[in-house]
Scaffold this motif. Structure first.
Motif, PDB file in Angstrom:
ATOM      1  N   THR A  89      -2.695  -4.639 -11.095  1.00 37.20           N
ATOM      2  CA  THR A  89      -1.510  -4.870 -10.269  1.00 37.20           C
ATOM      3  C   THR A  89      -0.895  -6.225 -10.568  1.00 37.20           C
ATOM      4  O   THR A  89       0.325  -6.356 -10.745  1.00 37.20           O
ATOM      5  CB  THR A  89      -1.870  -4.772  -8.774  1.00 37.20           C
ATOM      6  N   PRO A  91       0.833  -1.204   0.000  1.00 37.66           N
ATOM      7  CA  PRO A  91       0.000   0.000   0.000  1.00 37.66           C
ATOM      8  C   PRO A  91       0.869   1.256   0.000  1.00 37.66           C
ATOM      9  O   PRO A  91       1.945   1.279   0.612  1.00 37.66           O
ATOM     10  CB  PRO A  91      -0.806  -0.124   1.300  1.00 37.66           C
ATOM     11  N   ASN A  92       0.380   2.277  -0.669  1.00 40.05           N
ATOM     12  CA  ASN A  92       1.177   3.479  -0.893  1.00 40.05           C
ATOM     13  C   ASN A  92       1.066   4.460   0.275  1.00 40.05           C
ATOM     14  O   ASN A  92       0.524   5.551   0.153  1.00 40.05           O
ATOM     15  CB  ASN A  92       0.739   4.156  -2.203  1.00 40.05           C
ATOM     16  N   TYR A  93       1.584   4.036   1.432  1.00 39.78           N
ATOM     17  CA  TYR A  93       1.749   4.953   2.562  1.00 39.78           C
ATOM     18  C   TYR A  93       2.893   4.423   3.420  1.00 39.78           C
ATOM     19  O   TYR A  93       3.546   3.436   3.052  1.00 39.78           O
ATOM     20  CB  TYR A  93       0.438   5.135   3.341  1.00 39.78           C
ATOM     21  N   ALA A 134      -3.133   2.423  -3.893  1.00 36.94           N
ATOM     22  CA  ALA A 134      -3.686   3.175  -2.764  1.00 36.94           C
ATOM     23  C   ALA A 134      -4.365   2.222  -1.792  1.00 36.94           C
ATOM     24  O   ALA A 134      -5.023   1.256  -2.195  1.00 36.94           O
ATOM     25  CB  ALA A 134      -4.675   4.219  -3.269  1.00 36.94           C
ATOM     26  N   GLU A 153       7.988  -2.823  -8.694  1.00 31.25           N
ATOM     27  CA  GLU A 153       7.291  -2.546  -7.443  1.00 31.25           C
ATOM     28  C   GLU A 153       5.972  -1.861  -7.761  1.00 31.25           C
ATOM     29  O   GLU A 153       5.926  -0.966  -8.605  1.00 31.25           O
ATOM     30  CB  GLU A 153       8.142  -1.667  -6.521  1.00 31.25           C
ATOM     31  N   GLN A 154       4.917  -2.282  -7.088  1.00 33.83           N
ATOM     32  CA  GLN A 154       3.592  -1.702  -7.268  1.00 33.83           C
ATOM     33  C   GLN A 154       3.105  -1.164  -5.918  1.00 33.83           C
ATOM     34  O   GLN A 154       3.183  -1.852  -4.906  1.00 33.83           O
ATOM     35  CB  GLN A 154       2.605  -2.753  -7.778  1.00 33.83           C
ATOM     36  N   TYR A 155       2.578   0.091  -5.938  1.00 31.67           N
ATOM     37  CA  TYR A 155       2.110   0.739  -4.716  1.00 31.67           C
ATOM     38  C   TYR A 155       0.683   1.244  -4.895  1.00 31.67           C
ATOM     39  O   TYR A 155       0.452   2.438  -5.081  1.00 31.67           O
ATOM     40  CB  TYR A 155       3.044   1.889  -4.321  1.00 31.67           C
ATOM     41  N   GLY A 198       3.666   0.616   4.049  1.00 34.20           N
ATOM     42  CA  GLY A 198       4.002  -0.163   2.870  1.00 34.20           C
ATOM     43  C   GLY A 198       5.376   0.161   2.310  1.00 34.20           C
ATOM     44  O   GLY A 198       6.176  -0.746   2.036  1.00 34.20           O
ATOM     45  N   THR A 199       5.662   1.442   2.137  1.00 37.41           N
ATOM     46  CA  THR A 199       6.951   1.831   1.546  1.00 37.41           C
ATOM     47  C   THR A 199       8.109   1.476   2.475  1.00 37.41           C
ATOM     48  O   THR A 199       9.177   1.058   2.015  1.00 37.41           O
ATOM     49  CB  THR A 199       6.958   3.326   1.214  1.00 37.41           C
ATOM     50  N   THR A 229       0.299  -6.127   1.136  1.00 43.99           N
ATOM     51  CA  THR A 229      -1.110  -5.750   1.232  1.00 43.99           C
ATOM     52  C   THR A 229      -1.787  -6.530   2.357  1.00 43.99           C
ATOM     53  O   THR A 229      -1.318  -7.597   2.768  1.00 43.99           O
ATOM     54  CB  THR A 229      -1.868  -6.013  -0.077  1.00 43.99           C
TER      55      THR A 229
END
Length: 400
Positions: free
Chosen positions: A213, A172-174, A204, A200-202, A177-178, A229
């Motif tokens: 994805t 997840p893109n926050y 929301a 890499e896939q991010y 996750g990162t 995720t």
């Protein structure tokens, strides 16, 4: 109306007696608890059950320092701005002795900022971002659960044994996750310099386009996948990955997926053989765990989940600090907590003095399907202390 002399005397006696009775009642120790109950109910509702069980047990045993324990709980709906507003209300109107809770990493960081600005203790239960205790760590913030670094380090021990060299990641893109991807990549490449991350896939959080994805990851022709995720995003990702064959003949390492909150919804669709962190609640046998499970089932009629463990351990950790401090003053508590040990359903843990991270650990194992539901097999418990970096590394990451 006329009053008799006896009535006046009796009334006066009652008026004099009432304050004495009130003074005899010990003032509760008040914890202001904030969490994402409506945003992430799959985790936070078992978590609430966990802390409610712990509070009931503490009060049944006589309270803390002779005072009852009281939790005043609020819902932040997964929004940092709401958490900040609620924290102000709990501190200024409810006069709580300390703040606790949090689920999402961005909410935890917002509550940590409130604690620093107001010089009040904040004990974070679930937020996993390392920034809480490292880059943005401070005197007034302590964190219970194994962090993104710790979860990554636990999984890397197993991932490094895999023959795979081409890796992809989805998270997840926050912050959570990162940060997890960053540490997993860094720690894995330190053990295996031949490894590379080719995609890499991010997506929301809560809005994953699982089909797109999966297609993007498949196009990178990976040999192994890191999945970060969770919740509905995980369910959608697994469903699309199963349909499109993404996981066939590929190793998958997955953070948190072995926790019942996220494993149970997968049911028969649970992929087998994933390396995961989690909680094998149906097969643990150590006495502390079994006693907790029995007490939880007796009170709520369902087995506990990982959130239940976090909620229960959170109260135990706070109570141990108050007992050691001998009171609830903020500076007293912040002096007392570092080095304090406390009991949890997973056994004994403690607060590290250097960064205020607890040594609570978690389980590492593999996913399997039994009787139509997902479970963990071949698991082992990893003590949190074994997954933390050396003090000299922490000193470079945490402000003085």
């Amino acid at each position: 109306m006329s009053l008799t002399r006896r009535a006046v005397l009796c009334g006066s006696a009652a008026a004099l007696a009432t304050p004495a009775i009130l003074r005899a009642q010990p003032v509760p120790i008040r914890i202001g608890e904030i969490n994402s109950y409506t945003a992430i109910p799959s985790f936070t509702l078992p978590y609430r059950n966990g802390w409610q069980l712990a509070v009931a047990q503490v009060n049944a045993a006589g309270g803390v320092l002779g005072r009852p324990l009281e939790v005043i709980s609020r819902d932040d709906a997964g929004r940092p701005q709401d958490a900040v507003r609620i924290a102000g209300e709990l501190l200024n109107e409810q006069k709580v002795d300390l703040l606790a809770g949090g689920y999402l990493s961005n909410v935890g960081l917002a509550l940590s900022d409130v604690a620093a600005q107001n010089r009040v203790l904040y004990v974070a239960g679930e937020p996993l971002t390392d920034a809480l205790v490292w880059e943005r760590g401070h005197r007034y913030c302590f964190r219970l659960r194994p962090s993104t670094y710790m979860q990554a380090a636990m999984l890397v021990e197993e991932a490094a044994k895999l023959p795979a060299r081409r890796w992809v990641a989805v998270a997840p893109n926050y912050e959570y996750g990162t940060s997890t991807v960053k540490w997993f990549r860094q720690l894995l490449q330190a053990k295996r310099p031949d490894v590379s991350f080719v995609a890499e896939q991010y997506p929301a959080l809560g809005r994953i386009d699982a089909g797109a994805t999966v297609a993007a990851l498949e196009a990178a022709r990976p040999e192994a996948i890191l999945n970060v995720t969770f919740g509905p995003d995980l369910t959608n990702f697994v469903r699309q990955g199963n349909t499109r064959g993404l996981f066939e003949s590929r190793s998958v390492v997955s953070v948190l997926t072995g926790e019942p909150e996220y494993l149970d919804p997968l049911g028969e669709e649970t992929p087998e053989g994933w390396i995961v962190t989690g909680y094998p609640v149906d097969s643990v046998a150590d006495p502390a765990n079994r006693a907790f499970i029995a007490a939880y089932q007796a009170k709520f009629n369902v087995p506990p989940k990982m959130g239940s463990v976090v909620g229960h351990a959170l109260i135990g950790a706070i109570v141990a600090g108050i007992v050691r401090a001998g009171g609830t003053g903020t500076e007293q508590l912040c002096d007392a907590l570092p080095g304090t040990g406390f009991d949890t359903p997973f056994g004994r843990a403690s607060w590290r003095a250097i960064d205020h991270q607890s040594t609570l650990g978690t389980y590492v194992g593999r996913t399997a399907v039994k009787a139509g539901r997902g479970t963990m097999v071949d698991w082992r418990y990893v003590d949190g202390a074994a997954a933390l970096p050396a003090d000299e590394v922490v000193r470079k990451l945490r402000p003085a």
